[in-house]
Design a protein around this motif. Structure first.
Motif, PDB file in Angstrom:
ATOM      1  N   VAL A 120     -78.010  69.992 -49.679  1.00  0.00           N
ATOM      2  CA  VAL A 120     -77.964  68.544 -49.940  1.00  0.00           C
ATOM      3  C   VAL A 120     -79.066  68.156 -50.919  1.00  0.00           C
ATOM      4  N   THR A 121     -80.256  68.688 -50.729  1.00  0.00           N
ATOM      5  CA  THR A 121     -81.364  68.395 -51.633  1.00  0.00           C
ATOM      6  C   THR A 121     -81.051  68.854 -53.050  1.00  0.00           C
ATOM      7  N   ALA A 122     -80.483  70.050 -53.201  1.00  0.00           N
ATOM      8  CA  ALA A 122     -80.154  70.569 -54.527  1.00  0.00           C
ATOM      9  C   ALA A 122     -79.086  69.730 -55.207  1.00  0.00           C
ATOM     10  N   VAL A 123     -78.053  69.357 -54.474  1.00  0.00           N
ATOM     11  CA  VAL A 123     -76.966  68.563 -55.068  1.00  0.00           C
ATOM     12  C   VAL A 123     -77.474  67.197 -55.512  1.00  0.00           C
ATOM     13  N   VAL A 124     -78.241  66.539 -54.668  1.00  0.00           N
ATOM     14  CA  VAL A 124     -78.774  65.221 -55.026  1.00  0.00           C
ATOM     15  C   VAL A 124     -79.728  65.336 -56.208  1.00  0.00           C
ATOM     16  N   GLY A 125     -80.572  66.347 -56.191  1.00  0.00           N
ATOM     17  CA  GLY A 125     -81.510  66.541 -57.296  1.00  0.00           C
ATOM     18  C   GLY A 125     -80.817  66.840 -58.614  1.00  0.00           C
ATOM     19  N   LEU A 126     -79.788  67.677 -58.588  1.00  0.00           N
ATOM     20  CA  LEU A 126     -79.070  67.999 -59.819  1.00  0.00           C
ATOM     21  C   LEU A 126     -78.215  66.847 -60.304  1.00  0.00           C
ATOM     22  N   ALA A 127     -77.717  66.021 -59.410  1.00  0.00           N
ATOM     23  CA  ALA A 127     -76.894  64.883 -59.813  1.00  0.00           C
ATOM     24  C   ALA A 127     -77.670  63.938 -60.718  1.00  0.00           C
ATOM     25  N   VAL A 128     -78.958  63.819 -60.500  1.00  0.00           N
ATOM     26  CA  VAL A 128     -79.786  62.957 -61.345  1.00  0.00           C
ATOM     27  C   VAL A 128     -79.803  63.477 -62.781  1.00  0.00           C
ATOM     28  N   PHE A 129     -79.878  64.774 -62.955  1.00  0.00           N
ATOM     29  CA  PHE A 129     -79.983  65.344 -64.296  1.00  0.00           C
ATOM     30  C   PHE A 129     -78.645  65.412 -65.029  1.00  0.00           C
ATOM     31  N   PHE A 130     -77.533  65.327 -64.326  1.00  0.00           N
ATOM     32  CA  PHE A 130     -76.229  65.390 -64.992  1.00  0.00           C
ATOM     33  C   PHE A 130     -75.818  64.055 -65.599  1.00  0.00           C
ATOM     34  N   ARG A 131     -76.479  62.965 -65.223  1.00  0.00           N
ATOM     35  CA  ARG A 131     -76.184  61.669 -65.837  1.00  0.00           C
ATOM     36  C   ARG A 131     -76.924  61.565 -67.155  1.00  0.00           C
ATOM     37  N   LYS A 132     -76.241  61.200 -68.212  1.00  0.00           N
ATOM     38  CA  LYS A 132     -76.853  61.095 -69.536  1.00  0.00           C
ATOM     39  C   LYS A 132     -77.631  59.792 -69.706  1.00  0.00           C
ATOM     40  N   LYS A 133     -77.503  58.866 -68.767  1.00  0.00           N
ATOM     41  CA  LYS A 133     -78.136  57.559 -68.910  1.00  0.00           C
ATOM     42  C   LYS A 133     -79.613  57.587 -68.538  1.00  0.00           C
ATOM     43  N   LEU A 178     -83.653  59.064 -67.930  1.00  0.00           N
ATOM     44  CA  LEU A 178     -84.716  59.523 -68.811  1.00  0.00           C
ATOM     45  C   LEU A 178     -84.676  61.042 -68.993  1.00  0.00           C
ATOM     46  N   LEU A 179     -84.338  61.772 -67.936  1.00  0.00           N
ATOM     47  CA  LEU A 179     -84.219  63.223 -67.992  1.00  0.00           C
ATOM     48  C   LEU A 179     -82.775  63.626 -67.775  1.00  0.00           C
ATOM     49  N   TYR A 180     -82.273  64.521 -68.622  1.00  0.00           N
ATOM     50  CA  TYR A 180     -80.908  65.016 -68.469  1.00  0.00           C
ATOM     51  C   TYR A 180     -80.788  66.372 -69.147  1.00  0.00           C
ATOM     52  N   PHE A 181     -79.737  67.109 -68.772  1.00  0.00           N
ATOM     53  CA  PHE A 181     -79.494  68.426 -69.351  1.00  0.00           C
ATOM     54  C   PHE A 181     -78.944  68.279 -70.762  1.00  0.00           C
ATOM     55  N   CYS A 182     -79.369  69.186 -71.634  1.00  0.00           N
ATOM     56  CA  CYS A 182     -78.825  69.233 -72.994  1.00  0.00           C
ATOM     57  C   CYS A 182     -78.771  70.697 -73.433  1.00  0.00           C
ATOM     58  N   LYS A 183     -78.146  70.946 -74.558  1.00  0.00           N
ATOM     59  CA  LYS A 183     -78.043  72.306 -75.075  1.00  0.00           C
ATOM     60  C   LYS A 183     -79.422  72.775 -75.530  1.00  0.00           C
ATOM     61  N   PRO A 184     -79.867  73.949 -75.068  1.00  0.00           N
ATOM     62  CA  PRO A 184     -81.208  74.402 -75.435  1.00  0.00           C
ATOM     63  C   PRO A 184     -81.298  74.826 -76.896  1.00  0.00           C
ATOM     64  N   VAL A 185     -82.467  74.619 -77.477  1.00  0.00           N
ATOM     65  CA  VAL A 185     -82.750  75.035 -78.844  1.00  0.00           C
ATOM     66  C   VAL A 185     -83.796  76.141 -78.766  1.00  0.00           C
ATOM     67  N   VAL A 186     -83.515  77.271 -79.402  1.00  0.00           N
ATOM     68  CA  VAL A 186     -84.428  78.406 -79.354  1.00  0.00           C
ATOM     69  C   VAL A 186     -85.458  78.253 -80.477  1.00  0.00           C
ATOM     70  N   ARG A 187     -86.726  78.151 -80.090  1.00  0.00           N
ATOM     71  CA  ARG A 187     -87.824  78.092 -81.050  1.00  0.00           C
ATOM     72  C   ARG A 187     -88.743  79.267 -80.733  1.00  0.00           C
ATOM     73  N   PHE A 188     -88.744  80.249 -81.614  1.00  0.00           N
ATOM     74  CA  PHE A 188     -89.445  81.498 -81.345  1.00  0.00           C
ATOM     75  C   PHE A 188     -90.962  81.325 -81.288  1.00  0.00           C
TER      76      PHE A 188
END
Length: 103
Positions: free
Chosen positions: A28-41, A43-53
């Motif tokens: 339950v903690t993991a699902v609730v925590g991840l649900a916050v990051f899946f919303r694009k609205k 301050l923090l959300y998932f995006c495609k990573p950029v590799v900077r060496f």
């Protein structure tokens, strides 16, 4: 705590109920925590990573001291365990000490 009481006492599941309650609590903690990051609205959300060496190289250089510390700690723990087993012996308390020190 509520799930523990409910599953252990309410459903008479015993220690298995405690294990299920712990697992459900983490899920339950993991699902609730991840649900916050899946919303694009937000301050923090998932995006495609950029590799900077350069950033990766700096992070790897910064982590070398922690890696060396972990490696040396493991070696010292192994040497301590071997010494204790040699002096105390496996049948006179050496085995529990080995398990205690490896945690």
């Amino acid at each position: 705590m509520v799930l523990d009481y409910l599953l252990i006492a309410g459903f008479h599941m015993g220690i298995g109920g405690a294990a299920v309650a712990t697992g459900l609590g983490y899920c339950v903690t993991a699902v609730v925590g991840l649900a916050v990051f899946f919303r694009k609205k937000g301050l923090l959300y998932f995006c495609k990573p950029v590799v900077r060496f350069k950033v990766l190289a700096n992070a790897a250089a910064n982590g070398c001291s922690e890696m060396a510390t972990a490696l040396v700690t493991g070696i010292i723990t192994m040497m301590f365990n071997r010494t204790m087993l040699r002096y105390v012996g496996e049948n006179r308390g050496g085995q529990p000490l080995r398990l205690l020190c490896m945690c």
